[in-house]
Design a protein around this motif. Structure first.
Motif, PDB file in Angstrom:
ATOM      1  N   THR A 173      25.774  43.523  55.381  1.00  0.00           N
ATOM      2  CA  THR A 173      25.199  43.013  54.140  1.00  0.00           C
ATOM      3  C   THR A 173      26.269  42.286  53.347  1.00  0.00           C
ATOM      4  N   GLU A 174      25.833  41.263  52.638  1.00  0.00           N
ATOM      5  CA  GLU A 174      26.770  40.477  51.845  1.00  0.00           C
ATOM      6  C   GLU A 174      27.127  41.235  50.571  1.00  0.00           C
ATOM      7  N   VAL A 175      28.399  41.200  50.220  1.00  0.00           N
ATOM      8  CA  VAL A 175      28.905  41.881  49.035  1.00  0.00           C
ATOM      9  C   VAL A 175      29.637  40.857  48.182  1.00  0.00           C
ATOM     10  N   TRP A 176      29.373  40.903  46.883  1.00  0.00           N
ATOM     11  CA  TRP A 176      30.003  39.978  45.951  1.00  0.00           C
ATOM     12  C   TRP A 176      30.856  40.748  44.951  1.00  0.00           C
ATOM     13  N   SER A 177      31.930  40.122  44.542  1.00  0.00           N
ATOM     14  CA  SER A 177      32.718  40.655  43.433  1.00  0.00           C
ATOM     15  C   SER A 177      31.988  40.265  42.150  1.00  0.00           C
ATOM     16  N   ILE A 178      32.409  40.817  41.038  1.00  0.00           N
ATOM     17  CA  ILE A 178      31.772  40.482  39.770  1.00  0.00           C
ATOM     18  C   ILE A 178      31.957  38.995  39.453  1.00  0.00           C
ATOM     19  N   GLY A 179      33.115  38.442  39.810  1.00  0.00           N
ATOM     20  CA  GLY A 179      33.363  37.019  39.597  1.00  0.00           C
ATOM     21  C   GLY A 179      32.449  36.152  40.449  1.00  0.00           C
ATOM     22  N   ASP A 180      32.250  36.555  41.709  1.00  0.00           N
ATOM     23  CA  ASP A 180      31.345  35.819  42.602  1.00  0.00           C
ATOM     24  C   ASP A 180      29.916  35.870  42.076  1.00  0.00           C
ATOM     25  N   LEU A 181      29.499  37.048  41.626  1.00  0.00           N
ATOM     26  CA  LEU A 181      28.159  37.215  41.082  1.00  0.00           C
ATOM     27  C   LEU A 181      27.989  36.366  39.821  1.00  0.00           C
ATOM     28  N   ALA A 182      29.019  36.341  38.998  1.00  0.00           N
ATOM     29  CA  ALA A 182      28.981  35.536  37.772  1.00  0.00           C
ATOM     30  C   ALA A 182      28.808  34.060  38.113  1.00  0.00           C
ATOM     31  N   ARG A 183      29.572  33.572  39.072  1.00  0.00           N
ATOM     32  CA  ARG A 183      29.473  32.164  39.471  1.00  0.00           C
ATOM     33  C   ARG A 183      28.117  31.857  40.102  1.00  0.00           C
ATOM     34  N   ALA A 184      27.632  32.762  40.936  1.00  0.00           N
ATOM     35  CA  ALA A 184      26.361  32.544  41.640  1.00  0.00           C
ATOM     36  C   ALA A 184      25.171  32.465  40.684  1.00  0.00           C
ATOM     37  N   THR A 185      25.274  33.127  39.538  1.00  0.00           N
ATOM     38  CA  THR A 185      24.146  33.176  38.598  1.00  0.00           C
ATOM     39  C   THR A 185      24.397  32.422  37.301  1.00  0.00           C
ATOM     40  N   GLY A 186      25.617  31.889  37.135  1.00  0.00           N
ATOM     41  CA  GLY A 186      25.933  31.209  35.880  1.00  0.00           C
ATOM     42  C   GLY A 186      26.002  32.161  34.704  1.00  0.00           C
ATOM     43  N   THR A 187      26.446  33.365  34.970  1.00  0.00           N
ATOM     44  CA  THR A 187      26.528  34.414  33.950  1.00  0.00           C
ATOM     45  C   THR A 187      27.990  34.787  33.740  1.00  0.00           C
ATOM     46  N   LYS A 188      28.379  35.003  32.498  1.00  0.00           N
ATOM     47  CA  LYS A 188      29.748  35.431  32.218  1.00  0.00           C
ATOM     48  C   LYS A 188      29.955  36.865  32.700  1.00  0.00           C
ATOM     49  N   VAL A 189      31.159  37.162  33.120  1.00  0.00           N
ATOM     50  CA  VAL A 189      31.512  38.500  33.588  1.00  0.00           C
ATOM     51  C   VAL A 189      31.208  39.536  32.501  1.00  0.00           C
ATOM     52  N   GLU A 190      31.545  39.203  31.256  1.00  0.00           N
ATOM     53  CA  GLU A 190      31.296  40.138  30.148  1.00  0.00           C
ATOM     54  C   GLU A 190      29.808  40.412  29.989  1.00  0.00           C
ATOM     55  N   THR A 191      28.990  39.406  30.238  1.00  0.00           N
ATOM     56  CA  THR A 191      27.544  39.575  30.120  1.00  0.00           C
ATOM     57  C   THR A 191      27.027  40.485  31.225  1.00  0.00           C
ATOM     58  N   ILE A 192      27.551  40.335  32.420  1.00  0.00           N
ATOM     59  CA  ILE A 192      27.161  41.230  33.522  1.00  0.00           C
ATOM     60  C   ILE A 192      27.505  42.668  33.168  1.00  0.00           C
ATOM     61  N   ARG A 193      28.691  42.886  32.643  1.00  0.00           N
ATOM     62  CA  ARG A 193      29.085  44.246  32.236  1.00  0.00           C
ATOM     63  C   ARG A 193      28.169  44.770  31.129  1.00  0.00           C
ATOM     64  N   PHE A 194      27.812  43.880  30.197  1.00  0.00           N
ATOM     65  CA  PHE A 194      26.897  44.272  29.119  1.00  0.00           C
ATOM     66  C   PHE A 194      25.541  44.691  29.691  1.00  0.00           C
ATOM     67  N   TYR A 195      25.024  43.914  30.655  1.00  0.00           N
ATOM     68  CA  TYR A 195      23.739  44.263  31.272  1.00  0.00           C
ATOM     69  C   TYR A 195      23.826  45.593  32.010  1.00  0.00           C
ATOM     70  N   GLU A 196      24.973  45.878  32.595  1.00  0.00           N
ATOM     71  CA  GLU A 196      25.169  47.179  33.241  1.00  0.00           C
ATOM     72  C   GLU A 196      25.140  48.298  32.206  1.00  0.00           C
ATOM     73  N   LYS A 197      25.899  48.115  31.116  1.00  0.00           N
ATOM     74  CA  LYS A 197      25.951  49.144  30.069  1.00  0.00           C
ATOM     75  C   LYS A 197      24.590  49.340  29.417  1.00  0.00           C
ATOM     76  N   SER A 198      23.807  48.252  29.342  1.00  0.00           N
ATOM     77  CA  SER A 198      22.478  48.320  28.733  1.00  0.00           C
ATOM     78  C   SER A 198      21.440  48.932  29.663  1.00  0.00           C
ATOM     79  N   GLY A 199      21.791  49.106  30.931  1.00  0.00           N
ATOM     80  CA  GLY A 199      20.856  49.685  31.889  1.00  0.00           C
ATOM     81  C   GLY A 199      19.943  48.671  32.553  1.00  0.00           C
ATOM     82  N   LEU A 200      20.106  47.384  32.231  1.00  0.00           N
ATOM     83  CA  LEU A 200      19.267  46.369  32.871  1.00  0.00           C
ATOM     84  C   LEU A 200      19.701  46.115  34.310  1.00  0.00           C
TER      85      LEU A 200
END
Length: 135
Positions: A3-30
C-alpha cells in the motif's frame, strides 16, 4: 500488494493543504491519526488522502467544521438513507442564500453612499459623513 504511504508533507502537497491544517483536522477528529513509522513519522494512507480531499472540498464549498464532521459521519454509513446528507446540504444552501441577500442589501447601501459623493473636499465627503459615528 504494497500500500502507498505518504508523509504529512506529501499528503499536504497532494491535497493542497497546509501541514498545520492537516494537524488541526487530526486534533479536531475530522482526520484519524495515522499510524507511525519506526522513525515515529506519520504514515498516511489512501484513506487519509480520500478523507482529506473530502474535507477540503466540503470546506471549499463553505461547509462549517461541524457540518463537515456530520457529513463525514454520515459518509461512513454507506447503507443508510442519504436524507440526512440532503438536510445538511439544504441547510447550507439556505445559509448561502441568506448571505447573498445580505450582500445585495450591503451593495445597495454602499452604492448609494458612493453615488452621494460629489468629489468635493474630505470635510464635505458624504461617504465619511455616513460612516462617521461622530457628528
Amino acid at each position: 500488494m504494497e500500500t502507498e504511504v505518504w508523509s504529512i508533507g506529501d499528503l499536504a502537497r497532494a491535497t493542497g493543504t497546509k501541514v498545520e491544517t492537516i494537524r488541526f483536522y487530526e486534533k479536531s477528529g475530522l482526520l484519524p491519526a495515522p499510524p507511525r513509522t519506526a522513525g515515529n513519522y506519520r504514515a498516511y494512507g489512501a484513506e487519509h488522502l480520500g478523507r482529506l480531499s473530502f474535507i477540503r472540498r466540503a470546506r471549499d464549498l463553505g461547509f462549517s467544521m461541524e457540518q463537515v464532521a456530520t457529513l463525514l459521519a454520515l459518509a461512513d454509513r454507506k447503507n443508510q438513507s442519504c436524507e440526512a446528507v440532503d438536510i445538511v446540504a439544504r441547510g447550507h444552501l439556505a445559509e448561502i442564500d441568506r448571505k447573498l441577500r445580505d450582500l445585495r442589501e450591503l451593495r445597495k447601501e454602499l452604492a448609494a453612499m458612493i453615488s452621494s459623493c460629489d468629489h468635493g473636499t474630505i470635510a464635505d465627503c458624504r461617504i465619511i459623513e455616513t460612516l462617521a459615528p461622530w457628528g
